[in-house]
Design a protein around this motif. Structure first.
Motif, mmCIF file in Angstrom:
data_model
loop_
_atom_site.group_PDB
_atom_site.id
_atom_site.type_symbol
_atom_site.label_atom_id
_atom_site.label_comp_id
_atom_site.label_asym_id
_atom_site.label_seq_id
_atom_site.Cartn_x
_atom_site.Cartn_y
_atom_site.Cartn_z
ATOM 1 N N GLU A 1 0.894 -1.077 -0.032
ATOM 2 C CA GLU A 1 -0.125 0.031 -0.086
ATOM 3 C C GLU A 1 0.807 1.223 0.148
ATOM 4 O OE1 GLU A 1 -3.478 2.054 2.882
ATOM 5 O OE2 GLU A 1 -3.040 -0.272 3.015
ATOM 6 N N PHE A 2 1.858 1.199 1.048
ATOM 7 C CA PHE A 2 2.826 2.314 0.700
ATOM 8 C C PHE A 2 3.539 2.476 -0.636
ATOM 9 C CE2 PHE A 2 6.877 4.634 2.126
ATOM 10 C CZ PHE A 2 6.384 5.512 2.419
ATOM 11 N N TYR A 3 3.878 1.667 -1.020
ATOM 12 C CA TYR A 3 4.409 1.581 -2.352
ATOM 13 C C TYR A 3 3.769 2.517 -3.418
ATOM 14 C CZ TYR A 3 6.838 0.215 -6.959
ATOM 15 O OH TYR A 3 7.255 0.387 -8.101
ATOM 16 N N GLU A 4 2.197 2.100 -3.306
ATOM 17 C CA GLU A 4 1.357 2.899 -4.155
ATOM 18 C C GLU A 4 1.094 4.203 -3.832
ATOM 19 O OE1 GLU A 4 -2.128 0.647 -3.789
ATOM 20 O OE2 GLU A 4 -1.370 -1.174 -4.870
ATOM 21 N N PHE A 5 1.209 4.624 -2.576
ATOM 22 C CA PHE A 5 1.117 6.163 -1.970
ATOM 23 C C PHE A 5 2.348 6.771 -2.502
ATOM 24 C CE2 PHE A 5 1.963 9.071 1.503
ATOM 25 C CZ PHE A 5 0.894 9.644 1.596
ATOM 26 N N ILE A 6 3.444 6.345 -2.670
ATOM 27 C CA ILE A 6 4.700 7.023 -2.899
ATOM 28 C C ILE A 6 5.042 7.050 -4.493
ATOM 29 C CG2 ILE A 6 5.766 6.686 -0.821
ATOM 30 C CD1 ILE A 6 7.799 4.781 -2.237
ATOM 31 N N ALA A 7 4.158 6.419 -5.382
ATOM 32 C CA ALA A 7 4.498 6.225 -6.654
ATOM 33 C C ALA A 7 4.701 7.705 -7.184
ATOM 34 C CB ALA A 7 3.380 5.515 -7.274
ATOM 35 N N GLY A 8 5.670 7.859 -8.112
ATOM 36 C CA GLY A 8 5.718 9.027 -8.834
ATOM 37 C C GLY A 8 6.269 10.352 -7.960
ATOM 38 N N HIS A 9 6.739 10.012 -6.676
ATOM 39 C CA HIS A 9 7.329 11.318 -5.952
ATOM 40 C C HIS A 9 8.693 11.097 -5.328
ATOM 41 C CE1 HIS A 9 2.858 11.492 -5.233
ATOM 42 N NE2 HIS A 9 3.016 12.731 -5.130
ATOM 43 N N ASN A 10 9.196 11.899 -5.409
ATOM 44 C CA ASN A 10 10.799 12.108 -4.736
ATOM 45 C C ASN A 10 10.588 11.819 -3.074
ATOM 46 O OD1 ASN A 10 12.714 12.333 -7.030
ATOM 47 N ND2 ASN A 10 11.761 14.415 -6.753
ATOM 48 N N LEU A 11 11.589 11.541 -2.250
ATOM 49 C CA LEU A 11 11.305 11.195 -0.954
ATOM 50 C C LEU A 11 12.477 12.098 -0.098
ATOM 51 C CD1 LEU A 11 10.695 7.424 -0.930
ATOM 52 C CD2 LEU A 11 8.940 9.047 -0.825
#
Length: 209
Positions: free
Chosen positions: A85-95
């Motif tokens: 679920e977290f992988y989907e949340f961060i998709a396409g974003h820098n961290l």
């Protein structure tokens, strides 16, 4: 065509934090909580927080440090489902993370377990603060929060609370660059480069913009 994530604005990204059973995934330690906030145009617009069951016992020291107990994780979802679920949340974003090398190790280790790979950038707010807030007493998150009077409820060593304070710290770092060095729209790539630049070379970096 692949995206150049380093060209993205530094005020559009996700700030994240892990609580874990120990210091190293290579030694068998696992994540027990993930917290993250989405920053869009300099504002926090979304949040993600989950305790997870790592399938191993949490040491007493970690229970006392975080308040996350073995009883709490027993009823939580397992790491694989939460990290998917977290992988989907961060998709396409820098961290961004504070002391990012620690959190990045756990991020990549947990993703490897579910056969996921993160390809965007990860920057460190601790390293950035060392270069921009050089007069701070030290660069621990709690110290910087007090030094810059950042919004905080005083909770530390919980993933979402730490991620929120780190987000406010990151925005404060960007404000400092705008006010002191006329860098109106720092990119993520610039911030990442700044964290790798020795202090004596910062003036040259700022003039290059």
């Amino acid at each position: 065509m692949s995206l150049d994530f380093h060209s993205f604005p530094a005020n559009n990204l996700i700030v994240f934090d892990f609580e874990t059973t120990g210091l190293s995934p290579d030694m068998g330690d696992r994540a027990i909580e993930i917290g993250a906030v989405l920053i869009e145009n300099g504002k926090i617009t979304d949040r993600f927080q989950q305790i997870m069951n790592p399938g191993i016992r949490i040491p007493l020291f970690i229970e006392n440090l975080t308040g996350i107990t073995n009883a709490m994780v027993k009823s939580a979802r397992d790491n694989a489902s939460v990290m998917t679920e977290f992988y989907e949340f961060i998709a396409g974003h820098n961290l961004v993370a504070h002391n990012a090398s620690f959190d990045e190790r756990f991020l990549r280790a947990e993703f490897r377990r579910i056969k996921k790979y993160y390809s965007s950038g990860i920057a460190c707010s601790l390293l950035a603060a060392r270069r921009i807030f050089q007069n701070a007493p030290n660069h621990q998150l709690a110290t910087l929060a007090q030094y810059k009077n950042l919004p905080s409820d005083g909770t530390y060593h919980r993933a979402l609370a730490d991620a929120e304070v780190t987000a406010h710290l990151w925005l404060s770092l960007l404000d400092e660059l705008r006010e002191q060095h006329e860098l109106n729209e720092p990119t993520f790539g610039f911030m990442h480069k700044l964290t790798k630049t020795p202090k004596h070379q910062l003036r040259k970096l700022y003039t290059q913009k």
